[in-house]
Write a protein that holds these residues in place. Sequence first.
Motif, PDB file in Angstrom:
ATOM      1  N   GLN A 187       0.811  -1.203   0.000  1.00 29.09           N
ATOM      2  CA  GLN A 187       0.000   0.000   0.000  1.00 29.09           C
ATOM      3  C   GLN A 187       0.852   1.264   0.000  1.00 29.09           C
ATOM      4  O   GLN A 187       1.864   1.352   0.688  1.00 29.09           O
ATOM      5  CB  GLN A 187      -0.928   0.013   1.205  1.00 29.09           C
ATOM      6  CG  GLN A 187      -1.942   1.133   1.157  1.00 29.09           C
ATOM      7  CD  GLN A 187      -3.013   0.962   2.221  1.00 29.09           C
ATOM      8  OE1 GLN A 187      -2.866   0.192   3.144  1.00 29.09           O
ATOM      9  NE2 GLN A 187      -4.096   1.710   2.070  1.00 29.09           N
ATOM     10  N   ALA A 188       0.393   2.222  -0.771  1.00 28.44           N
ATOM     11  CA  ALA A 188       1.027   3.537  -0.826  1.00 28.44           C
ATOM     12  C   ALA A 188       0.478   4.408   0.299  1.00 28.44           C
ATOM     13  O   ALA A 188      -0.500   4.057   0.959  1.00 28.44           O
ATOM     14  CB  ALA A 188       0.724   4.188  -2.174  1.00 28.44           C
ATOM     15  N   GLY A 189       1.093   5.563   0.481  1.00 26.95           N
ATOM     16  CA  GLY A 189       0.573   6.552   1.412  1.00 26.95           C
ATOM     17  C   GLY A 189      -0.705   7.174   0.874  1.00 26.95           C
ATOM     18  O   GLY A 189      -1.138   6.890  -0.243  1.00 26.95           O
ATOM     19  N   SER A 190      -1.295   8.054   1.666  1.00 27.47           N
ATOM     20  CA  SER A 190      -2.600   8.600   1.298  1.00 27.47           C
ATOM     21  C   SER A 190      -2.569   9.429   0.012  1.00 27.47           C
ATOM     22  O   SER A 190      -3.479   9.323  -0.808  1.00 27.47           O
ATOM     23  CB  SER A 190      -3.188   9.414   2.444  1.00 27.47           C
ATOM     24  OG  SER A 190      -2.364  10.517   2.761  1.00 27.47           O
ATOM     25  N   PHE A 191      -1.528  10.241  -0.183  1.00 28.56           N
ATOM     26  CA  PHE A 191      -1.470  11.043  -1.412  1.00 28.56           C
ATOM     27  C   PHE A 191      -1.417  10.143  -2.638  1.00 28.56           C
ATOM     28  O   PHE A 191      -2.178  10.325  -3.601  1.00 28.56           O
ATOM     29  CB  PHE A 191      -0.264  11.986  -1.414  1.00 28.56           C
ATOM     30  CG  PHE A 191      -0.124  12.728  -2.720  1.00 28.56           C
ATOM     31  CD1 PHE A 191      -0.868  13.865  -2.958  1.00 28.56           C
ATOM     32  CD2 PHE A 191       0.717  12.258  -3.725  1.00 28.56           C
ATOM     33  CE1 PHE A 191      -0.774  14.535  -4.180  1.00 28.56           C
ATOM     34  CE2 PHE A 191       0.823  12.920  -4.937  1.00 28.56           C
ATOM     35  CZ  PHE A 191       0.064  14.064  -5.163  1.00 28.56           C
ATOM     36  N   THR A 192      -0.534   9.154  -2.607  1.00 26.44           N
ATOM     37  CA  THR A 192      -0.374   8.265  -3.764  1.00 26.44           C
ATOM     38  C   THR A 192      -1.619   7.418  -3.973  1.00 26.44           C
ATOM     39  O   THR A 192      -2.012   7.150  -5.109  1.00 26.44           O
ATOM     40  CB  THR A 192       0.884   7.395  -3.607  1.00 26.44           C
ATOM     41  OG1 THR A 192       2.012   8.263  -3.446  1.00 26.44           O
ATOM     42  CG2 THR A 192       1.116   6.521  -4.822  1.00 26.44           C
ATOM     43  N   THR A 193      -2.274   7.025  -2.892  1.00 25.34           N
ATOM     44  CA  THR A 193      -3.530   6.278  -3.023  1.00 25.34           C
ATOM     45  C   THR A 193      -4.571   7.120  -3.750  1.00 25.34           C
ATOM     46  O   THR A 193      -5.256   6.631  -4.656  1.00 25.34           O
ATOM     47  CB  THR A 193      -4.043   5.847  -1.639  1.00 25.34           C
ATOM     48  OG1 THR A 193      -3.075   4.973  -1.043  1.00 25.34           O
ATOM     49  CG2 THR A 193      -5.381   5.135  -1.736  1.00 25.34           C
TER      50      THR A 193
END
Length: 80
Positions: A23-29
């Motif tokens: 999983q990516a961080g929130s921005f990348t998600t």
Amino acid sequence: MDHAITPEAANHVLFHYGRGGYQAGSFTTHLLCAFATADEQNFFRLSEAFPEYGAAVAAIQYDPKGVTNLTIIAQGEVAA
């Protein structure tokens, strides 16, 4: 286009599409959600700013070997 895909981007895209990775961080998600729902013009605009993610999303959405190639890249190898 594979040359622009980093192992990190490959892992994030694989995870986003439920095919492994991590999983990516929130921005990348949120960025991956934008890529996944963008029309052609906006996909191009996003790809100009984030070429590694544009290439990875295009691979998983349109290339029959995309998951395999992204998995190889995610593992730090070079895709064929």
